[in-house]
Design a protein around this motif. Structure first.
Motif, mmCIF file in Angstrom:
data_model
loop_
_atom_site.group_PDB
_atom_site.id
_atom_site.type_symbol
_atom_site.label_atom_id
_atom_site.label_comp_id
_atom_site.label_asym_id
_atom_site.label_seq_id
_atom_site.Cartn_x
_atom_site.Cartn_y
_atom_site.Cartn_z
ATOM 1 N N PRO A 182 6.976 16.965 0.458
ATOM 2 C CA PRO A 182 6.449 15.606 0.346
ATOM 3 C C PRO A 182 5.220 15.407 1.233
ATOM 4 O O PRO A 182 4.931 16.214 2.120
ATOM 5 N N THR A 183 4.521 14.355 0.967
ATOM 6 C CA THR A 183 3.380 13.971 1.776
ATOM 7 C C THR A 183 3.738 12.726 2.588
ATOM 8 O O THR A 183 4.695 12.020 2.279
ATOM 9 N N GLY A 236 9.051 9.015 -5.384
ATOM 10 C CA GLY A 236 9.224 7.921 -4.432
ATOM 11 C C GLY A 236 9.510 8.469 -3.045
ATOM 12 O O GLY A 236 8.938 9.487 -2.630
ATOM 13 N N GLU A 237 10.403 7.804 -2.318
ATOM 14 C CA GLU A 237 10.727 8.237 -0.961
ATOM 15 C C GLU A 237 11.464 9.572 -0.982
ATOM 16 O O GLU A 237 12.368 9.785 -1.794
ATOM 17 N N GLY A 270 10.816 1.937 8.672
ATOM 18 C CA GLY A 270 9.397 1.947 8.333
ATOM 19 C C GLY A 270 8.861 3.358 8.225
ATOM 20 O O GLY A 270 8.072 3.674 7.319
ATOM 21 N N ILE A 271 9.284 4.239 9.129
ATOM 22 C CA ILE A 271 8.887 5.651 9.056
ATOM 23 C C ILE A 271 9.447 6.301 7.798
ATOM 24 O O ILE A 271 8.752 7.069 7.105
ATOM 25 N N VAL A 272 10.708 6.015 7.480
ATOM 26 C CA VAL A 272 11.335 6.613 6.294
ATOM 27 C C VAL A 272 10.549 6.271 5.036
ATOM 28 O O VAL A 272 10.404 7.099 4.128
ATOM 29 N N SER A 273 10.003 5.071 4.954
ATOM 30 C CA SER A 273 9.273 4.646 3.753
ATOM 31 C C SER A 273 7.954 5.389 3.573
ATOM 32 O O SER A 273 7.369 5.346 2.478
ATOM 33 N N SER A 288 0.811 -1.214 0.000
ATOM 34 C CA SER A 288 0.000 0.000 0.000
ATOM 35 C C SER A 288 0.843 1.262 0.000
ATOM 36 O O SER A 288 0.475 2.264 -0.610
ATOM 37 N N VAL A 289 1.986 1.232 0.701
ATOM 38 C CA VAL A 289 2.856 2.407 0.720
ATOM 39 C C VAL A 289 3.413 2.669 -0.673
ATOM 40 O O VAL A 289 3.388 3.800 -1.176
ATOM 41 N N GLU A 290 3.916 1.634 -1.317
ATOM 42 C CA GLU A 290 4.382 1.694 -2.706
ATOM 43 C C GLU A 290 3.450 0.800 -3.519
ATOM 44 O O GLU A 290 3.428 -0.408 -3.307
#
Length: 525
Positions: free
Chosen positions: A484-485, A396-397, A386-389, A113-115
């Motif tokens: 960024p969001t 992307g990130e 996990g937070i960084v992602s 879901s994140v990517e």
């Protein structure tokens, strides 16, 4: 012919304690099954089946470990598979650490879901920027080759920390390393960076493996055996030249320090941490460090304890160099992942302090302290990545520090969680990081390494600056209009981050149980 038959009749099959090695067999067996499923299942079914198999494998391995650990077993441990694997109290603790950290890492790896479609791409050889590459990047089906690769790497790590001879340790080193080389090059975005990271890791890893294997050869020439206990016996008193012993030890340790990302053998670390898919970076940062230092602890305390006065000063200097490199170069970083990479180099120096904390009487107070530190650091690191992602832009990130300005105003919960994790990495009280440093430094003082502890405290103070810099940036800077969001995490990423943060807090407040478990028993010699 009769002579050959007679010799064959005298060969006995080695005794195998299946209960002792059940966790290892479960992981490696499931990795083989996972490969078959990857080949046989329709593509649309692979993700769900592979994920369930991987998580059930890890839970089952933990269950088998608990059953064996709570059963009647030899207090000093057992050596099985012809003495190649030593299942003792430190092995059980390190296996449990690897399995629970592996569980958190798999949750990050499995998230789609994140990517969209996951962080991984199968056809990594496609040249970035081409039509084929753009089409591949938009696919929403996750590439599930990562699951068997992760299980094989985890099985290699478990074998590595329990290896009772150097040849088994070398094989385990390759089994854990080769899947990681592949995983580093499978990023869906920033493909050139990812593939460059994989190549660098592979080439430098090959050099380190060559050093390790040449060290094994020299030690075999010295002791006439690759068993750790035989090397210890030979080092305790023999008429052979010590040149082979210490040359072999030096080459062997270079290979181990490379895998542990200890400076000055850390050159791969910032590039690979930055270029690899973030879930893989989390897996490497947590689990690979546990495996590497587990091997270092076993080698130093079992094979080379009798010669500690000869090698202690060298590793003393290496620990200082690692802490200085991590603290100083971490200050100059503008990328979050590279900053955490140099942070890991500094932490490797702290861990090395515990690894060399041996008393003249042969006690090793640093073993339990180092194992606790590994567990605490692993959970904090997985949650941090996990937070960084979650912080992302159209490419992307968003890992450049300037893009994290004002993050607390965009997502207070994410900023607060990351702040807590950074404070844990800095070693602030009420976190597991503080307890980890406290027990390691206490063990070092008990072993007569007080000057090294003073240097470590100074390095910790310097390193705290670049953690605090990120916190100040998130809370006291205005966010950019086109900044960024923060992506809403999926269930798997949420569980991984929550698990890491909760364990970081719990171990900071109530560390007694884990410390007591880490302190029971010693390495089988």
């Amino acid at each position: 012919m009769n002579l050959l038959v007679a010799q064959a009749q005298t060969i006995e099959a080695p005794e195998i304690d299946y209960g002792a090695i059940a966790p290892l067999l479960i992981v490696l067996g499931a990795a083989c099954v996972s490969v078959l499923l990857e080949a046989l299942l329709p593509k649309h079914q692979r993700w769900a089946v592979q994920l369930v198999l991987t998580l059930v494998t890890l839970v089952g391995a933990v269950g088998a470990l608990i059953v064996y650990a709570t059963s009647e077993r030899p207090e000093q441990g057992v050596a099985t598979l012809a003495g190649a694997i030593a299942v003792d109290s430190p092995s059980l603790f390190l296996w449990a650490t690897l399995l629970v950290l592996g569980f958190g890492s798999v949750l990050l790896i499995a998230d789609r879901s994140v990517e969209p479609g996951g962080a991984f791409v199968a056809q990594a050889a496609i040249r970035p920027g081409t039509v084929q590459d753009r089409a591949q990047a938009t696919k929403t089906g996750m590439q599930t080759e990562v699951f068997p690769l992760t299980l094989f790497a985890l099985g290699g790590m478990m074998t590595f920390v329990a290896s009772n001879d150097l040849l088994t340790m070398f094989i385990a080193l390759e089994v854990l390393s080769l899947p990681l080389y592949l995983l580093c090059g499978l990023a869906r975005r920033r493909r050139l960076l990812s593939q460059e990271a994989a190549v660098k890791y592979f080439l430098l890893g090959a050099f380190a493996s060559a050093f390790f294997l040449y060290g094994v050869a020299l030690l075999y020439g010295y002791a006439g055996s690759v068993k750790l206990s035989a090397i210890a016996t030979a080092a305790g008193g023999t008429d052979r030249s010590d040149t082979l012993l210490f040359a072999g030890f030096g080459l062997l340790v270079v290979g181990l320090l490379f895998k542990a990302a200890v400076g000055p053998f850390h050159a791969w670390t910032p590039d690979v941490y930055q270029g690899a898919p973030t879930p893989v970076t989390a897996f490497m940062a947590a689990c690979t460090k546990v495996a590497a230092f587990g091997g270092i602890l076993r080698v130093l305390t079992v094979a080379f304890e009798n010669t500690q006065w000869e090698w202690r000063g060298v590793l003393y200097g290496v620990a200082v160099v690692s802490m200085v490199i991590g603290a100083i170069l971490g200050l100059t970083q503008t990328d979050v992942k590279r900053m955490i990479a140099y942070s890991s180099v500094a932490h490797a120096g702290f861990l090395l302090i515990g690894s060399i904390a041996l008393t003249p009487e042969g006690d090793a107070p640093g073993v339990s302290a180092t194992m606790f530190y590994l567990l605490a650091y692993g959970f904090t690191t997985i949650a941090a990545f996990g937070i960084v992602s979650l912080v992302r832009n159209s490419d992307g990130e968003a890992t450049h520090l300037s893009q994290w300005a004002g993050l607390a105003k965009r997502s207070p919960i994410v900023a607060a969680t990351f702040t807590f994790l950074l404070l844990a990495l800095a070693g602030i009280p009420l976190t597991s990081g503080f307890i980890g440093k406290f027990v390691v430094f206490s063990a070092a003082i008990e072993a007569g390494l007080t000057p090294l502890v003073v240097i470590a405290l100074v390095a910790s103070a310097v390193a705290a600056f670049f953690y605090l810099r990120v916190i100040v940036l998130m809370y006291f800077s205005d966010p950019a209009p086109d900044g960024p969001t923060v992506t809403v995490p999926g269930a798997f990423t949420t569980i991984a981050i929550t698990l890491g943060a909760v364990v970081t807090l719990v171990l900071g407040l109530w560390p007694t149980f884990v410390l007591d478990w880490a302190g029971t028993g010693s390495f089988l010699s």
